[in-house]
Design an enzyme around this catalytic site. Structure first.
Site, PDB file in Angstrom:
ATOM      1  NE  ARG A  75      45.092  21.285  52.644  1.00 18.91           N
ATOM      2  CZ  ARG A  75      43.683  21.373  52.718  1.00 18.91           C
ATOM      3  NH1 ARG A  75      43.216  22.568  53.232  1.00 18.91           N
ATOM      4  NH2 ARG A  75      42.767  20.468  52.492  1.00 18.91           N
ATOM      5  CB  SER A  89      54.838  37.800  66.441  1.00 21.98           C
ATOM      6  OG  SER A  89      53.812  37.176  65.812  1.00 21.98           O
TER       7      SER A  89
HETATM    8  N1  HPA Z   1      46.748  39.218  69.220  1.00 21.35           N
HETATM    9  C1  HPA Z   1      46.669  37.840  69.076  1.00 21.35           C
HETATM   10  N2  HPA Z   1      47.867  37.091  68.324  1.00 21.35           N
HETATM   11  C2  HPA Z   1      48.835  38.027  68.154  1.00 21.35           C
HETATM   12  C3  HPA Z   1      49.167  39.343  68.704  1.00 21.35           C
HETATM   13  C4  HPA Z   1      47.777  40.030  69.141  1.00 21.35           C
HETATM   14  O1  HPA Z   1      47.670  40.861  69.592  1.00 21.35           O
HETATM   15  N3  HPA Z   1      50.204  39.879  68.183  1.00 21.35           N
HETATM   16  C5  HPA Z   1      50.744  38.932  67.544  1.00 21.35           C
HETATM   17  N4  HPA Z   1      50.026  37.450  67.637  1.00 21.35           N
END
Ligand code: HPA
Length: 236
Positions: free
Chosen positions: A43, A90
């Site tokens: 996938r 992130s």
């Molecule tokens: N919200 C949710 N998940 C995330 C965000 C966000 O602002 N930034 C990076 N991942």
């Protein structure tokens, strides 16, 4: 092979780093590992196994959101014997003191719900990081210039959030950042008695509206990957 992972038995290391993005898994494996070999493509979810300072490591994508991460974490642990899982990803900053590019080491992860909700039912179980990994990650962060924060994050089910009141409470209660995977990783790991941690880079900020320019992303994400690797394999 499992339903979602095409690797043969033995092709996945006991230590797995899990970025959300499969292409970031490829980038991290090719940048930081020696002899990285692609072990999954099912996938389009890429996984690579190689070595870092002589230690075997797999870097495998989790996809976005807790249901996706849950599938991969369950299969990596139950079918391939993964013992240490570190999310690298992130997050959005939620405090004034947390700046773009800073690293967050997530001690706990608050949620509205997770895929584990069906098991835990009415219990508000507190998903938390493995302490030995957390401590090793803090030591790794201390030894470099990258500003870092240790504390609670919010694992949300939505990126396009329509509940500013909830974020307000989260900010008020000191939550450092928001992402979409860590809480379920901590819950699955707890259930199977393995170690988990999330090390995150602040890519955008909910209070200021700032976002990391794309040309800066690689360098900032690199610090996070190195902290995660050093946490997994601390030098004594
Ligand atoms: N919200 C949710 N998940 C995330 C965000 C966000 O602002 N930034 C990076 N991942």
């Amino acid at each position: 092979m499992t339903v979602h992972i095409g690797a043969e038995q033995g092709q996945i290391a006991e230590t797995v780093l899990m970025p959300g993005d499969p292409y970031r898994a490829e980038w991290a494996a090719k940048t930081f590992l020696d002899d990285a070999v692609c072990i999954n493509k099912v996938r389009g979810m890429l996984g690579f196994t190689g070595t870092w300072r002589g230690n075997r490591v797999t870097i495998h994508g989790s996809g976005m959101g807790m249901p996706s991460l849950s599938i991969y974490a369950n299969e990596l642990i139950r079918d391939y014997g993964a013992k240490t899982l570190i999310r690298i990803g992130s997050c959005g900053g939620m405090q004034d003191a947390v700046k773009i590019r800073d690293v967050i080491i997530a001690m706990t992860a608050t949620t509205l719900s997770t895929p584990s909700r069906g098991i835990l039912r009415e219990l508000n179980f507190a998903p938390c990081a493995d302490y030995s990994l957390l401590e090793a990650a803090v030591n790794a962060a201390k030894s470099r210039e990258t500003p870092y924060h240790v504390g609670g994050i919010y694992s949300s089910d939505v990126f396009y959030d329509e509940r500013p009141d909830l974020n307000e409470q989260m900010v008020r209660h000191g939550t450092l950042g928001v992402e979409m995977e860590a809480a379920e990783l901590y819950l699955v790991a707890a259930r199977h008695k393995v170690r988990a941690l999330a090390v995150l880079t602040v890519s955008d900020h909910l209070l200021t509206g700032e976002a990391l320019p794309s040309e800066d992303r690689e360098r900032s994400f690199g610090d996070m990957v190195e902290i995660a690797l050093e946490a997994a394999f601390p030098q004594s």
